[in-house]
Design a protein around this motif. Sequence first.
Motif, PDB file in Angstrom:
ATOM      1  N   SER A  22       0.812  -1.218   0.000  1.00 39.79           N
ATOM      2  CA  SER A  22       0.000   0.000   0.000  1.00 39.79           C
ATOM      3  C   SER A  22       0.842   1.264   0.000  1.00 39.79           C
ATOM      4  O   SER A  22       0.313   2.347  -0.215  1.00 39.79           O
ATOM      5  CB  SER A  22      -0.963   0.013   1.196  1.00 39.79           C
ATOM      6  N   GLY A  23       2.152   1.146   0.247  1.00 39.00           N
ATOM      7  CA  GLY A  23       3.030   2.306   0.188  1.00 39.00           C
ATOM      8  C   GLY A  23       3.604   2.744   1.513  1.00 39.00           C
ATOM      9  O   GLY A  23       4.233   3.799   1.596  1.00 39.00           O
ATOM     10  N   LYS A  24       3.425   1.943   2.578  1.00 38.93           N
ATOM     11  CA  LYS A  24       3.930   2.322   3.904  1.00 38.93           C
ATOM     12  C   LYS A  24       5.439   2.507   3.907  1.00 38.93           C
ATOM     13  O   LYS A  24       5.932   3.526   4.385  1.00 38.93           O
ATOM     14  CB  LYS A  24       3.544   1.269   4.953  1.00 38.93           C
ATOM     15  N   SER A  25       6.168   1.552   3.373  1.00 37.26           N
ATOM     16  CA  SER A  25       7.631   1.644   3.385  1.00 37.26           C
ATOM     17  C   SER A  25       8.116   2.799   2.527  1.00 37.26           C
ATOM     18  O   SER A  25       9.074   3.497   2.893  1.00 37.26           O
ATOM     19  CB  SER A  25       8.250   0.331   2.899  1.00 37.26           C
ATOM     20  N   THR A  26       7.461   3.032   1.391  1.00 39.22           N
ATOM     21  CA  THR A  26       7.818   4.159   0.539  1.00 39.22           C
ATOM     22  C   THR A  26       7.587   5.467   1.281  1.00 39.22           C
ATOM     23  O   THR A  26       8.425   6.371   1.267  1.00 39.22           O
ATOM     24  CB  THR A  26       7.002   4.123  -0.764  1.00 39.22           C
ATOM     25  N   VAL A  46       8.960   8.271  16.791  1.00 43.05           N
ATOM     26  CA  VAL A  46       9.100   6.877  16.387  1.00 43.05           C
ATOM     27  C   VAL A  46       8.027   6.589  15.343  1.00 43.05           C
ATOM     28  O   VAL A  46       6.855   6.878  15.558  1.00 43.05           O
ATOM     29  CB  VAL A  46       8.911   5.916  17.589  1.00 43.05           C
ATOM     30  N   VAL A  47       8.445   6.049  14.193  1.00 47.30           N
ATOM     31  CA  VAL A  47       7.499   5.616  13.168  1.00 47.30           C
ATOM     32  C   VAL A  47       7.599   4.101  13.087  1.00 47.30           C
ATOM     33  O   VAL A  47       8.680   3.557  12.861  1.00 47.30           O
ATOM     34  CB  VAL A  47       7.815   6.265  11.795  1.00 47.30           C
ATOM     35  N   VAL A  48       6.485   3.428  13.275  1.00 46.87           N
ATOM     36  CA  VAL A  48       6.453   1.964  13.279  1.00 46.87           C
ATOM     37  C   VAL A  48       5.972   1.490  11.913  1.00 46.87           C
ATOM     38  O   VAL A  48       4.801   1.617  11.582  1.00 46.87           O
ATOM     39  CB  VAL A  48       5.535   1.438  14.404  1.00 46.87           C
ATOM     40  N   ASP A  49       6.910   0.953  11.116  1.00 47.75           N
ATOM     41  CA  ASP A  49       6.612   0.491   9.755  1.00 47.75           C
ATOM     42  C   ASP A  49       6.303  -1.002   9.801  1.00 47.75           C
ATOM     43  O   ASP A  49       7.193  -1.841   9.789  1.00 47.75           O
ATOM     44  CB  ASP A  49       7.795   0.780   8.834  1.00 47.75           C
ATOM     45  N   SER A  50       5.037  -1.318   9.882  1.00 45.92           N
ATOM     46  CA  SER A  50       4.539  -2.685   9.907  1.00 45.92           C
ATOM     47  C   SER A  50       3.100  -2.606   9.417  1.00 45.92           C
ATOM     48  O   SER A  50       2.544  -1.507   9.313  1.00 45.92           O
ATOM     49  CB  SER A  50       4.608  -3.231  11.339  1.00 45.92           C
TER      50      SER A  50
END
Length: 135
Positions: A22-26, A46-50
């Motif tokens: 969906s584009g979270k990591s981007t 803190v950004v939680v990329d999961s």
Amino acid sequence: MSLHPLPLPDGAACALIGAPGSGKSTFAAEIQNLLLDARLSRNLRVVVDSTNLHAHVRAGLLARARYWQRPTLAVLFDVPLDSVQARNADRGRIVPPDVVRDLHRLLPSTDQLAAEGFARVYRISEIVSPLPVEQ
């Protein structure tokens, strides 16, 4: 991806929520450089990329943020399933389409996220221009 300002209060814990592709990591990579110096030098955000698609996972993040008395924000990746599937198909790490579909169905609503305790919920469709399919 063209970012609009995303105000993150000092010390905020921000969860990126959405299905694989969906584009979270981007999105996280785009804001990473802007936040890296502040995060490393002052440990403010803190950004939680999961996927963070399961309520019990989000509850754990919310509990930790409450423990440290930090504000919580959620970024809901409300990307249509067909766009998510197209992006996923063009990734290096392809997730099986049926898994993506099943995870996409778990997307919470903004009201649900607010009810869980997120102080502010942003919809990705409101803060970035349409996400391009990665090449």
